[in-house]
Write a protein that holds these residues in place. Sequence first.
Motif, mmCIF file in Angstrom:
data_model
loop_
_atom_site.group_PDB
_atom_site.id
_atom_site.type_symbol
_atom_site.label_atom_id
_atom_site.label_comp_id
_atom_site.label_asym_id
_atom_site.label_seq_id
_atom_site.Cartn_x
_atom_site.Cartn_y
_atom_site.Cartn_z
ATOM 1 N N ILE A 1 35.275 32.541 38.079
ATOM 2 C CA ILE A 1 36.260 33.197 38.950
ATOM 3 C C ILE A 1 37.109 32.150 39.668
ATOM 4 N N ALA A 2 36.466 31.115 40.193
ATOM 5 C CA ALA A 2 37.213 30.060 40.894
ATOM 6 C C ALA A 2 38.211 29.385 39.950
ATOM 7 N N ALA A 3 37.775 29.055 38.741
ATOM 8 C CA ALA A 3 38.643 28.382 37.779
ATOM 9 C C ALA A 3 39.792 29.292 37.342
ATOM 10 N N THR A 4 39.473 30.553 37.115
ATOM 11 C CA THR A 4 40.491 31.513 36.678
ATOM 12 C C THR A 4 41.537 31.728 37.764
ATOM 13 N N LEU A 5 41.092 31.880 39.001
ATOM 14 C CA LEU A 5 42.046 32.048 40.101
ATOM 15 C C LEU A 5 42.922 30.813 40.274
ATOM 16 N N ALA A 6 42.329 29.641 40.157
ATOM 17 C CA ALA A 6 43.107 28.411 40.292
ATOM 18 C C ALA A 6 44.218 28.342 39.240
ATOM 19 N N GLU A 7 43.915 28.800 38.033
ATOM 20 C CA GLU A 7 44.904 28.790 36.953
ATOM 21 C C GLU A 7 45.951 29.889 37.133
ATOM 22 N N ARG A 8 45.523 31.076 37.524
ATOM 23 C CA ARG A 8 46.414 32.229 37.494
ATOM 24 C C ARG A 8 47.142 32.537 38.797
ATOM 25 N N GLU A 9 46.605 32.108 39.918
ATOM 26 C CA GLU A 9 47.237 32.505 41.181
ATOM 27 C C GLU A 9 48.711 32.113 41.273
ATOM 28 N N PRO A 10 49.110 30.917 40.841
ATOM 29 C CA PRO A 10 50.546 30.615 40.884
ATOM 30 C C PRO A 10 51.383 31.598 40.066
ATOM 31 N N LEU A 11 50.833 32.070 38.958
ATOM 32 C CA LEU A 11 51.546 33.046 38.126
ATOM 33 C C LEU A 11 51.593 34.410 38.804
ATOM 34 N N TYR A 12 50.472 34.816 39.400
ATOM 35 C CA TYR A 12 50.458 36.084 40.147
ATOM 36 C C TYR A 12 51.522 36.049 41.245
ATOM 37 N N LEU A 13 51.540 34.969 41.995
ATOM 38 C CA LEU A 13 52.486 34.852 43.111
ATOM 39 C C LEU A 13 53.932 34.818 42.621
ATOM 40 N N ALA A 14 54.179 34.149 41.507
ATOM 41 C CA ALA A 14 55.536 34.073 40.977
ATOM 42 C C ALA A 14 56.042 35.431 40.486
ATOM 43 N N CYS A 15 55.140 36.263 40.000
ATOM 44 C CA CYS A 15 55.525 37.577 39.471
ATOM 45 C C CYS A 15 55.655 38.645 40.558
ATOM 46 N N ALA A 16 54.952 38.467 41.652
ATOM 47 C CA ALA A 16 54.798 39.538 42.638
ATOM 48 C C ALA A 16 56.041 39.754 43.492
ATOM 49 N N HIS A 17 56.368 41.022 43.670
ATOM 50 C CA HIS A 17 57.358 41.411 44.666
ATOM 51 C C HIS A 17 56.683 41.567 46.022
ATOM 52 N N ALA A 18 55.392 41.883 45.985
ATOM 53 C CA ALA A 18 54.604 42.010 47.218
ATOM 54 C C ALA A 18 53.158 41.657 46.916
ATOM 55 N N CYS A 19 52.525 41.012 47.879
ATOM 56 C CA CYS A 19 51.106 40.682 47.783
ATOM 57 C C CYS A 19 50.331 41.634 48.677
ATOM 58 N N LEU A 20 49.317 42.246 48.106
ATOM 59 C CA LEU A 20 48.482 43.166 48.865
ATOM 60 C C LEU A 20 47.165 42.464 49.165
ATOM 61 N N PRO A 21 46.925 42.150 50.437
ATOM 62 C CA PRO A 21 45.680 41.450 50.765
ATOM 63 C C PRO A 21 44.481 42.362 50.551
ATOM 64 N N GLU A 22 43.338 41.750 50.367
ATOM 65 C CA GLU A 22 42.128 42.539 50.131
ATOM 66 C C GLU A 22 41.854 43.434 51.328
ATOM 67 N N ARG A 23 41.797 44.710 51.071
ATOM 68 C CA ARG A 23 41.533 45.729 52.079
ATOM 69 C C ARG A 23 40.836 46.889 51.385
ATOM 70 N N GLY A 24 40.441 47.868 52.175
ATOM 71 C CA GLY A 24 39.919 49.103 51.614
ATOM 72 C C GLY A 24 41.024 49.824 50.868
ATOM 73 N N ILE A 25 40.652 50.747 50.008
ATOM 74 C CA ILE A 25 41.628 51.418 49.150
ATOM 75 C C ILE A 25 42.686 52.168 49.945
ATOM 76 N N ASP A 26 42.321 52.808 51.047
ATOM 77 C CA ASP A 26 43.318 53.534 51.833
ATOM 78 C C ASP A 26 44.353 52.590 52.436
ATOM 79 N N GLU A 27 43.898 51.447 52.925
ATOM 80 C CA GLU A 27 44.832 50.462 53.471
ATOM 81 C C GLU A 27 45.719 49.875 52.380
ATOM 82 N N LEU A 28 45.136 49.600 51.215
ATOM 83 C CA LEU A 28 45.933 49.091 50.103
ATOM 84 C C LEU A 28 47.025 50.089 49.713
ATOM 85 N N LEU A 29 46.652 51.341 49.666
ATOM 86 C CA LEU A 29 47.624 52.381 49.333
ATOM 87 C C LEU A 29 48.742 52.407 50.367
#
Length: 177
Positions: free
Chosen positions: A136-164
């Motif tokens: 998980i650590a290695a995968t996040l290190a590789e992919r997080e820059p791509l996730y951030l580059a693609c995202a219009h918005a970042c949703l921080p970890e929260r419960g499902i109702d808050e995420l919604l």
Amino acid sequence: MPPADDRNIYLIGPRASGKTTLGKRLAERLGRPFTDLDAVFVEVRGETIADLVAREGWDAFRRAEAAILAETGKRPGQVVATGGGAVLLPENREILSHGLVFYLQADPDRLVERLMADLNEAQRPKLTALGLREEIAATLAEREPLYLACAHACLPERGIDELLDFALRALAAWRAE
């Protein structure tokens, strides 16, 4: 709340970040169809992700996933949960750029907990020879820059109702622009 337009809403992020759970809720709230790319893969291919990966490797899966995303992207108005690695291919990032993209952020320890509670190795085969926490650590290190580059918005970890709520507020802001 009707969407501002009929662009697809794409949910990206690591395995077990909540893309499918949020996607179903968001689609229901918006009155849009929900598409889970991993489920479409199984339906279209008639095999699990793990079966294809074991037989032909991750590159073969990524090619199949790209074809499914390309087809899905042709149908506007959906909420789409992508696979965790969908951002790896440039052609997938191009498709995502035509929609609205939410990156579901998640704490690595929380991802480990979720994956241990529901390994579902047919849908979520191991990505590397590393242990789960290290993978998980290695995968996040590789992919997080791509996730951030693609995202219009970042949703921080929260419960499902808050995420919604976060997602709906972001959509309302886009609608106001």
